[in-house]
Write a protein that holds these residues in place. Structure first.
Motif, PDB file in Angstrom:
ATOM      1  N   ALA A  70       0.830  -1.207   0.000  1.00  0.00           N
ATOM      2  CA  ALA A  70       0.000   0.000   0.000  1.00  0.00           C
ATOM      3  C   ALA A  70       0.864   1.256   0.000  1.00  0.00           C
ATOM      4  N   LEU A  71       1.935   1.247   0.780  1.00  0.00           N
ATOM      5  CA  LEU A  71       2.866   2.384   0.804  1.00  0.00           C
ATOM      6  C   LEU A  71       3.497   2.607  -0.568  1.00  0.00           C
ATOM      7  N   SER A  72       3.931   1.532  -1.185  1.00  0.00           N
ATOM      8  CA  SER A  72       4.603   1.646  -2.477  1.00  0.00           C
ATOM      9  C   SER A  72       3.661   2.167  -3.545  1.00  0.00           C
ATOM     10  N   GLU A  73       2.412   1.767  -3.481  1.00  0.00           N
ATOM     11  CA  GLU A  73       1.439   2.229  -4.463  1.00  0.00           C
ATOM     12  C   GLU A  73       1.180   3.724  -4.328  1.00  0.00           C
ATOM     13  N   TYR A  74       1.101   4.205  -3.091  1.00  0.00           N
ATOM     14  CA  TYR A  74       0.765   5.611  -2.884  1.00  0.00           C
ATOM     15  C   TYR A  74       1.991   6.517  -3.009  1.00  0.00           C
ATOM     16  N   TYR A  75       3.063   6.135  -2.342  1.00  0.00           N
ATOM     17  CA  TYR A  75       4.295   6.927  -2.402  1.00  0.00           C
ATOM     18  C   TYR A  75       5.210   6.349  -3.478  1.00  0.00           C
ATOM     19  N   HIS A  76       4.720   6.364  -4.718  1.00  0.00           N
ATOM     20  CA  HIS A  76       5.440   5.653  -5.772  1.00  0.00           C
ATOM     21  C   HIS A  76       6.814   6.238  -6.052  1.00  0.00           C
TER      22      HIS A  76
END
Length: 406
Positions: A70-76
């Motif tokens: 989820a972090l990687s998706e948002y803070y790409h």
């Protein structure tokens, strides 16, 4: 055969060049709450399966994978260290979760939390171990023991079903089904029917009519010392087990919506979510903004505000609000309660460490129905420091707050 839309989104953030350990070292105060906690989890080496962590180790790995994805998706733009850690965690899981029979016998249903990343990473050449793990986890659902009415046993305890397992079951079962079966096929319909049935069966047995909440689980045979003679349900609403269930509803519903699942499935999950979450908000402690360890016993002697369940409810409310799954009139109040809860967690349970990392306190250890399941049992289980069952939930709740610009 096409991969699902949702799994493709996961895969897009999970591939990339390896990141060196030095990239993990920035725990600075300039980072958002979610990233500070995630970087600290990496620094502690948590969420990697070693075979030495007992039956809950698979859940710890899978939960970290989900939070970091989820972090990687948002803070790409700044999320690559977290995507790399998902790959490391998923790779460690392949060593232990690639045998379906062993999965069903050696791990609770929580093992399935590793399936999301394994499935996303399985696309492309040279990723056979991930696909083998995803396939084995899916096969283990079929091999999982069930009670006579078809309810999945949570683990080895005969005929007992828990809310806890739904967070791992729902998203993976749905993702795998959309990735590997054709629209309208018998196998797809059968899997989606079974998925919905597991949620509905737990609801029917465990729904607590006076509070609108769900108790921890049920015994089909109604012979456990704690079992209600009519429903088989356990007697108390344990915060984290209900938190697993609320997160399962919103995460599974998101997948069903993105994959344009038949209306009856989306409708059933939406109705449950919309029915349950107002009861969750009603149960919040008005003084602190958190939720009790034993939710239906507020302010009873020995009870306390527990940090993992509180984070799970904050996440479920905020994500449900963001995706439009809550009634319009209820949404502002839900967001306000959830934001307050995350702020309370940050102030009272996040600990600044001397090395620049942050710790997380106030998370109860495993609470099992393989016990008396009494009030005294729940309030006397150990409190763990830096349990990823709390800190990963905190990441998810914090990320939802950050999406709002708070």
């Amino acid at each position: 055969m096409r991969g699902p839309i949702y799994a493709a989104t996961f895969a897009a953030v999970l591939f990339g060049a390896p990141v060196t350990a030095s990239n993990y070292g920035n725990h600075g105060h300039n980072k958002p709450d979610s990233q500070r906690m995630a970087s600290s989890i990496i620094a502690r080496g948590q969420g990697i399966m070693t075979g030495l962590g007992g039956s809950s180790e698979a859940l710890q790995a899978g939960f970290v994978q989900k939070a970091f994805t989820a972090l990687s998706e948002y803070y790409h733009k700044s999320g690559e260290p977290y995507a790399q850690y998902v790959r490391e965690s998923a790779t460690s899981a392949t060593e232990f979760l690639a045998n379906a029979s062993n999965n069903a016998l050696s791990y609770p249903m929580d093992r399935l939390s590793n399936g999301n990343a394994a499935l996303a990473l399985s696309h492309g050449k040279g990723h056979d171990s991930y696909r083998a793990t995803a396939d084995a986890l899916r096969e283990s659902i079929d091999l999982n023991r069930r009670n006579p009415e078809g309810g999945l046993w949570y683990f080895v305890y005969p005929y007992w079903s828990y809310l806890d397992g739904m967070y791992s079951l729902g998203p993976f079962y749905s993702l795998y089904t959309f990735a590997t079966t054709r629209i309208g096929s018998h196998s797809r319909v059968k899997a989606l029917d079974d998925l919905l049935y597991q949620f509905e069966t737990l609801w029917e047995h465990c729904h607590h009519h006076s509070t609108g909440l769900l108790t921890h689980g049920y015994d089909f045979r109604k012979t456990a010392v704690w079992a209600d003679p009519e429903t088989g349900a356990s007697p108390y609403v344990w915060g984290r087990s209900l938190g697993w269930y609320t997160m399962a509803l919103v995460d599974t519903l998101e997948i069903l919506e993105k994959e344009n699942a038949p209306h009856k499935y989306r409708k059933a999950f939406l109705e449950k979510f919309q029915t349950l979450m107002p009861a969750v908000v009603k149960a919040v402690d008005k003084c602190t903004g958190g939720w009790w360890q034993v939710i239906d016993q507020p302010r009873r002697e020995g009870n306390y505000i527990e940090s993992s369940g509180t984070a799970m409810f904050a996440y479920s409310l905020l994500k449900g609000s963001r995706l439009g799954y809550l009634p319009h009139k209820f949404t502002p109040a839900a967001k306000k309660v959830a934001i307050r809860a995350q702020k309370y967690l940050t102030k009272h349970f996040v600990v600044e460490e001397a090395d620049g990392t942050v710790g997380y306190n106030g998370t109860v250890s495993v609470c099992s129905l393989n016990s008396t399941a009494s009030y005294d049992y729940y309030i006397h289980q150990p409190i763990l420091y830096n349990s990823v069952l709390g800190s990963a939930a905190y990441i998810l709740a914090s990320l939802e707050v950050e999406r709002l610009g708070h």
